[in-house]
Scaffold this motif. Structure first.
Motif, PDB file in Angstrom:
ATOM      1  N   PHE A   1       0.816  -1.209   0.000  1.00  0.00           N
ATOM      2  CA  PHE A   1       0.000   0.000   0.000  1.00  0.00           C
ATOM      3  C   PHE A   1       0.853   1.263   0.000  1.00  0.00           C
ATOM      4  O   PHE A   1       0.566   2.221  -0.716  1.00  0.00           O
ATOM      5  CB  PHE A   1      -0.930  -0.011   1.217  1.00  0.00           C
ATOM      6  CG  PHE A   1      -1.887   1.146   1.249  1.00  0.00           C
ATOM      7  CD1 PHE A   1      -2.941   1.200   0.357  1.00  0.00           C
ATOM      8  CD2 PHE A   1      -1.708   2.184   2.148  1.00  0.00           C
ATOM      9  CE1 PHE A   1      -3.815   2.276   0.365  1.00  0.00           C
ATOM     10  CE2 PHE A   1      -2.577   3.257   2.172  1.00  0.00           C
ATOM     11  CZ  PHE A   1      -3.636   3.301   1.269  1.00  0.00           C
TER      12      PHE A   1
ATOM     13  N   TYR B   1     -10.554   1.025  -0.735  1.00  0.00           N
ATOM     14  CA  TYR B   1      -9.903   2.003  -1.613  1.00  0.00           C
ATOM     15  C   TYR B   1     -10.133   1.706  -3.094  1.00  0.00           C
ATOM     16  O   TYR B   1     -10.057   2.609  -3.924  1.00  0.00           O
ATOM     17  CB  TYR B   1      -8.395   2.028  -1.345  1.00  0.00           C
ATOM     18  CG  TYR B   1      -7.959   3.031  -0.304  1.00  0.00           C
ATOM     19  CD1 TYR B   1      -8.179   4.399  -0.466  1.00  0.00           C
ATOM     20  CD2 TYR B   1      -7.295   2.612   0.844  1.00  0.00           C
ATOM     21  CE1 TYR B   1      -7.763   5.313   0.484  1.00  0.00           C
ATOM     22  CE2 TYR B   1      -6.879   3.517   1.807  1.00  0.00           C
ATOM     23  CZ  TYR B   1      -7.114   4.864   1.620  1.00  0.00           C
ATOM     24  OH  TYR B   1      -6.706   5.774   2.561  1.00  0.00           O
TER      25      TYR B   1
ATOM     26  N   THR C   1       0.306   4.108  -2.974  1.00  0.00           N
ATOM     27  CA  THR C   1      -0.720   5.041  -2.513  1.00  0.00           C
ATOM     28  C   THR C   1      -0.786   6.328  -3.312  1.00  0.00           C
ATOM     29  O   THR C   1      -1.819   6.676  -3.895  1.00  0.00           O
ATOM     30  CB  THR C   1      -0.488   5.411  -1.031  1.00  0.00           C
ATOM     31  OG1 THR C   1      -0.472   4.223  -0.264  1.00  0.00           O
ATOM     32  CG2 THR C   1      -1.590   6.317  -0.524  1.00  0.00           C
TER      33      THR C   1
ATOM     34  N   ILE D   1      -3.997  -3.470  -4.220  1.00  0.00           N
ATOM     35  CA  ILE D   1      -4.532  -2.822  -3.021  1.00  0.00           C
ATOM     36  C   ILE D   1      -5.500  -3.757  -2.297  1.00  0.00           C
ATOM     37  O   ILE D   1      -5.472  -3.875  -1.065  1.00  0.00           O
ATOM     38  CB  ILE D   1      -5.216  -1.488  -3.383  1.00  0.00           C
ATOM     39  CG1 ILE D   1      -4.144  -0.460  -3.751  1.00  0.00           C
ATOM     40  CG2 ILE D   1      -6.075  -0.978  -2.233  1.00  0.00           C
ATOM     41  CD1 ILE D   1      -4.702   0.875  -4.212  1.00  0.00           C
TER      42      ILE D   1
END
Length: 460
Positions: A61, A125, A65, A203
């Protein structure tokens, strides 16, 4: 006066387990035997297993990100900054709340709950398509990540004693760094492929690894939880009826005793927390200051940033456990905190001196600075762990660890602003100011630890 932990049976941690000799090298244990001995305690073995799994997801992550927010979600740079700052701010509150809750409820169940929510939030996400959604998910992740960290610290404070507590923290940090490095390598796959599906699959996989780590956590024993608080017994009259007024007074007295053990009534611990938070801004130097300094002010290629991060990880993995030995002793914790102060101040000045040098010299200087910085990090963490445990009141271990963790969260929140206002904005003079800040905070910790050691010696 130092708050000492209550006497507990030997937990069988690695510090006290005799490794199996290597038949090929009599008298010297094999590497495998030493590794096995370092995680001999069942609680530490469970925490290591859970950390190893979940931190691979964390590494994935962290790697993707910012680029995921930029290229897939479509956020502007200022929106990304707001999202990340909001997550950090949420973590400040959660660090304190996690410790408080770990003193009142089952730390094992809290850790499982917090980790589960964080894992689900990470998976969410993949559905983020705008700024508001990303912001909400980031705040949830920040809350439960830091809540889980404080709860984990409370578990370590209760499950181990003395040197074995610092050993546990050192082992877990070593595992964390190694697992994040592996996760970063997996995250690079998404960057290489570059498609939205590649980002989302990785993710989602990162979140799934958090959930997978829970399988280890459910095996934690009940001794990691805080002892049950006993309510004041009802006061009865001679006739056997309950005296409400006297019972209320007894309950109020019990609450006053509980409040007297609060970390907020412990000035020494609060000073330690502030000093550690200030020194903790050294992580901001590595994550923000050094990359920007290399890109803007030196002739070194940007790829050096990745090399320096890898170098840092290697040093932490190799040296964190051995250099953390003995820091449960306040005198040794003072010594390593002082060493960290001078090393970090030197690292700042060496980083600054890389500006304007020919490329070969610039790279060499940056590598030297990164090595010095890495050892400053290792020593500061070792000293901080020893002091955060030994100076805490064991009656409210969770609250103390929550306050200490909150300090680090505040430092992480402030570090981008401080690093930018000093080193990045003012060059060498800014780096010198930053060096002075680290030197003052590190030597402040050294002084506090030495004073605590003298106090403990007088009491003994």
């Amino acid at each position: 006066m130092s708050h000492s932990s209550p006497a507990t049976p030997d937990t069988g941690t690695g510090a006290g387990t005799a490794p199996t000799p290597d038949p090929e090298r009599p008298g010297k244990p094999s590497l495998g035997a030493r590794l096995a001995a370092s995680v001999a305690d069942p609680v530490l073995r469970i925490l290591v297993g859970a950390t190893l799994i979940s931190r691979v997801g964390r590494g994935i992550f962290l790697t993707v990100t910012v680029l995921y927010f930029t290229f897939i979600v479509g956020l502007a740079p200022h929106e990304i900054a707001i999202v990340l700052a909001a997550a950090s701010a949420a973590g400040v509150v959660a660090s304190l709340a996690g410790g408080l809750l770990a003193d009142r409820f089952s730390a094992k169940r809290l850790l499982i709950l917090f980790t589960a929510i964080e894992g689900v939030a990470l998976i969410a996400y993949v559905f983020a398509g705008d700024f508001v959604t990303a912001l909400v998910i980031a705040v949830v992740c920040g809350l439960f990540e830091q809540g889980a960290n404080s709860t984990r610290s409370a578990i370590i404070a209760r499950a181990f004693t003395g040197e074995s507590r610092v050993h546990a923290r050192a082992v877990l940090r070593t595992v964390t760094n190694g697992a994040i490095a592996v996760g970063s390598g997996l995250g690079a796959l998404a960057l290489a492929i570059g498609t939205a599906d590649a980002y989302r699959i990785l993710i989602a996989g990162a979140g799934a690894l958090y959930l997978l780590g829970i399988i280890q956590m459910v095996r934690l024993p009940s001794r990691v939880d805080a002892p049950a608080r006993t309510a004041a017994a009802p006061v009865t009259t001679a006739t056997g009826s309950v005296d409400a007024a006297a019972s209320a007074k007894a309950t109020a007295a019990e609450r006053r005793v509980w409040r007297r053990h609060s970390p907020w009534r412990d000035p020494r611990y609060l000073v330690l927390t502030v000093l550690s938070a200030v020194f903790g801004m050294q992580f901001g130097v590595a994550e923000l200051g050094v990359p920007l300094w290399i890109a803007r002010e030196t002739t070194a290629p940007e790829s050096v940033v990745a090399a320096l991060l890898i170098l840092n990880t290697i040093i932490v993995v190799i040296f964190q456990v051995p250099l953390s030995r003995g820091t449960h002793d306040l005198r040794i914790a003072a010594r390593v905190s002082g060493i960290a102060a001078w090393l970090m101040a030197a690292a700042c000045l060496v980083y600054a001196s890389a500006a304007g040098l020919p490329i070969g010299f610039a790279i060499t200087v940056l590598i030297i600075a990164a090595i010095v910085h890495a050892f400053a990090e290792v020593f500061s963490q070792a000293g901080g762990w020893g002091l955060s445990f030994e100076l805490a009141d064991p009656v409210r271990a969770g609250s103390y660890q929550g306050v200490y963790g909150m300090g680090y969260s505040v430092g992480a929140l402030a570090s981008p602003l401080v690093v930018n206002a000093t080193a990045i904005s003012h060059g060498f003079s800014g780096w010198a100011v930053l060096a002075a800040i680290f030197l003052a905070s590190g030597l402040g910790t050294w002084w506090l630890a030495r004073r605590a050691a003298r106090t403990a010696a007088r009491v003994a």
